[in-house]
Design a protein around this motif. Structure first.
Motif, PDB file in Angstrom:
ATOM      1  N   GLN A   1       0.819  -1.218   0.000  1.00 32.55           N
ATOM      2  CA  GLN A   1       0.000   0.000   0.000  1.00 32.55           C
ATOM      3  C   GLN A   1       0.850   1.263   0.000  1.00 32.55           C
ATOM      4  O   GLN A   1       0.448   2.271  -0.577  1.00 32.55           O
ATOM      5  CB  GLN A   1      -0.978  -0.008   1.177  1.00 32.55           C
TER       6      GLN A   1
ATOM      7  N   LYS B   1      -9.843   0.323  -1.737  1.00 38.19           N
ATOM      8  CA  LYS B   1     -11.139  -0.066  -1.159  1.00 38.19           C
ATOM      9  C   LYS B   1     -11.251  -1.590  -1.075  1.00 38.19           C
ATOM     10  O   LYS B   1     -11.585  -2.142  -0.023  1.00 38.19           O
ATOM     11  CB  LYS B   1     -12.265   0.508  -2.016  1.00 38.19           C
ATOM     12  N   GLY B   2     -10.961  -2.264  -2.162  1.00 40.44           N
ATOM     13  CA  GLY B   2     -11.090  -3.716  -2.191  1.00 40.44           C
ATOM     14  C   GLY B   2     -10.046  -4.430  -1.361  1.00 40.44           C
ATOM     15  O   GLY B   2     -10.366  -5.368  -0.615  1.00 40.44           O
TER      16      GLY B   2
ATOM     17  N   ALA C   1      -8.279  -3.315   1.203  1.00 36.81           N
ATOM     18  CA  ALA C   1      -8.499  -3.087   2.636  1.00 36.81           C
ATOM     19  C   ALA C   1      -9.698  -3.895   3.132  1.00 36.81           C
ATOM     20  O   ALA C   1      -9.674  -4.425   4.245  1.00 36.81           O
ATOM     21  CB  ALA C   1      -8.682  -1.600   2.907  1.00 36.81           C
ATOM     22  N   ALA C   2     -10.736  -4.000   2.313  1.00 36.20           N
ATOM     23  CA  ALA C   2     -11.911  -4.783   2.707  1.00 36.20           C
ATOM     24  C   ALA C   2     -11.533  -6.252   2.885  1.00 36.20           C
ATOM     25  O   ALA C   2     -12.042  -6.920   3.794  1.00 36.20           O
ATOM     26  CB  ALA C   2     -13.012  -4.633   1.669  1.00 36.20           C
ATOM     27  N   ASN C   3     -10.643  -6.758   2.042  1.00 33.52           N
ATOM     28  CA  ASN C   3     -10.195  -8.146   2.172  1.00 33.52           C
ATOM     29  C   ASN C   3      -9.513  -8.416   3.503  1.00 33.52           C
ATOM     30  O   ASN C   3      -9.517  -9.538   4.000  1.00 33.52           O
ATOM     31  CB  ASN C   3      -9.252  -8.526   1.027  1.00 33.52           C
TER      32      ASN C   3
ATOM     33  N   CYS D   1     -10.336  -6.670   6.232  1.00 39.35           N
ATOM     34  CA  CYS D   1     -11.274  -6.166   7.250  1.00 39.35           C
ATOM     35  C   CYS D   1     -10.775  -4.870   7.893  1.00 39.35           C
ATOM     36  O   CYS D   1     -10.979  -4.631   9.086  1.00 39.35           O
ATOM     37  CB  CYS D   1     -11.547  -7.228   8.319  1.00 39.35           C
TER      38      CYS D   1
ATOM     39  N   ASP E   1     -11.679  -1.572   7.825  1.00 40.50           N
ATOM     40  CA  ASP E   1     -12.782  -0.723   7.401  1.00 40.50           C
ATOM     41  C   ASP E   1     -12.431   0.753   7.203  1.00 40.50           C
ATOM     42  O   ASP E   1     -12.870   1.352   6.221  1.00 40.50           O
ATOM     43  CB  ASP E   1     -13.958  -0.863   8.360  1.00 40.50           C
TER      44      ASP E   1
ATOM     45  N   SER F   1     -10.781   0.998   3.877  1.00 42.86           N
ATOM     46  CA  SER F   1     -11.711   0.681   2.803  1.00 42.86           C
ATOM     47  C   SER F   1     -12.638   1.864   2.531  1.00 42.86           C
ATOM     48  O   SER F   1     -12.873   2.229   1.372  1.00 42.86           O
ATOM     49  CB  SER F   1     -12.520  -0.575   3.153  1.00 42.86           C
ATOM     50  N   ARG F   2     -13.145   2.468   3.586  1.00 46.19           N
ATOM     51  CA  ARG F   2     -14.013   3.657   3.421  1.00 46.19           C
ATOM     52  C   ARG F   2     -13.239   4.815   2.788  1.00 46.19           C
ATOM     53  O   ARG F   2     -13.770   5.550   1.953  1.00 46.19           O
ATOM     54  CB  ARG F   2     -14.604   4.072   4.761  1.00 46.19           C
TER      55      ARG F   2
ATOM     56  N   THR G   1     -12.988   4.262  -0.894  1.00 45.98           N
ATOM     57  CA  THR G   1     -14.261   4.627  -1.530  1.00 45.98           C
ATOM     58  C   THR G   1     -14.351   6.135  -1.713  1.00 45.98           C
ATOM     59  O   THR G   1     -14.741   6.616  -2.785  1.00 45.98           O
ATOM     60  CB  THR G   1     -15.448   4.128  -0.677  1.00 45.98           C
TER      61      THR G   1
END
Length: 105
Positions: A29, A56-57, A59-61, A63, A65, A68-69, A72
């Motif tokens: 990252q 976004k994707g 970070a979502a993988n 968890c 958040d 990820s936000r 977005t």
């Protein structure tokens, strides 16, 4: 410090099953962040948005958040062409990565 963040308090809740993978995520990252900063400086909002989508994707993988936000938000603001609004979001990205690095060290 970024507004709304508390020093001395963990920003991320890290799943124990994923903890050993997070340092690799952070290294990757930071590379993506450098690309995003360069793209923003060059005015390439499409690339900034693509990198926000990737953040976004990814970070979502894991968890993660808040990251990820943020991805977005970067993606959405890029699509709107609001270059001036992206700079604080990209700075927040660096802050979050620095905090995550400390948290998993």
């Amino acid at each position: 410090m970024i507004s709304g963040e508390n020093a001395g308090q963990d920003l991320f809740i890290i799943n124990d099953d994923l903890r050993e993978l997070i340092p690799h995520f952070v290294v990757h990252q930071f590379d993506e962040l450098e690309q995003m900063e360069s793209s923003l400086e060059a005015g390439d909002l499409k690339e900034v948005g693509r990198l926000g989508h990737s953040l976004k994707g990814a970070a979502a993988n894991f968890c993660l958040d808040p990251l990820s936000r943020l991805g977005t938000a970067i993606q959405d603001v890029s699509k709107l062409g609001l270059e001036d609004a992206l700079e604080p979001l990209v700075k927040k990205y660096r802050f979050y990565l620095d905090e995550l690095k400390i948290q998993v060290s």
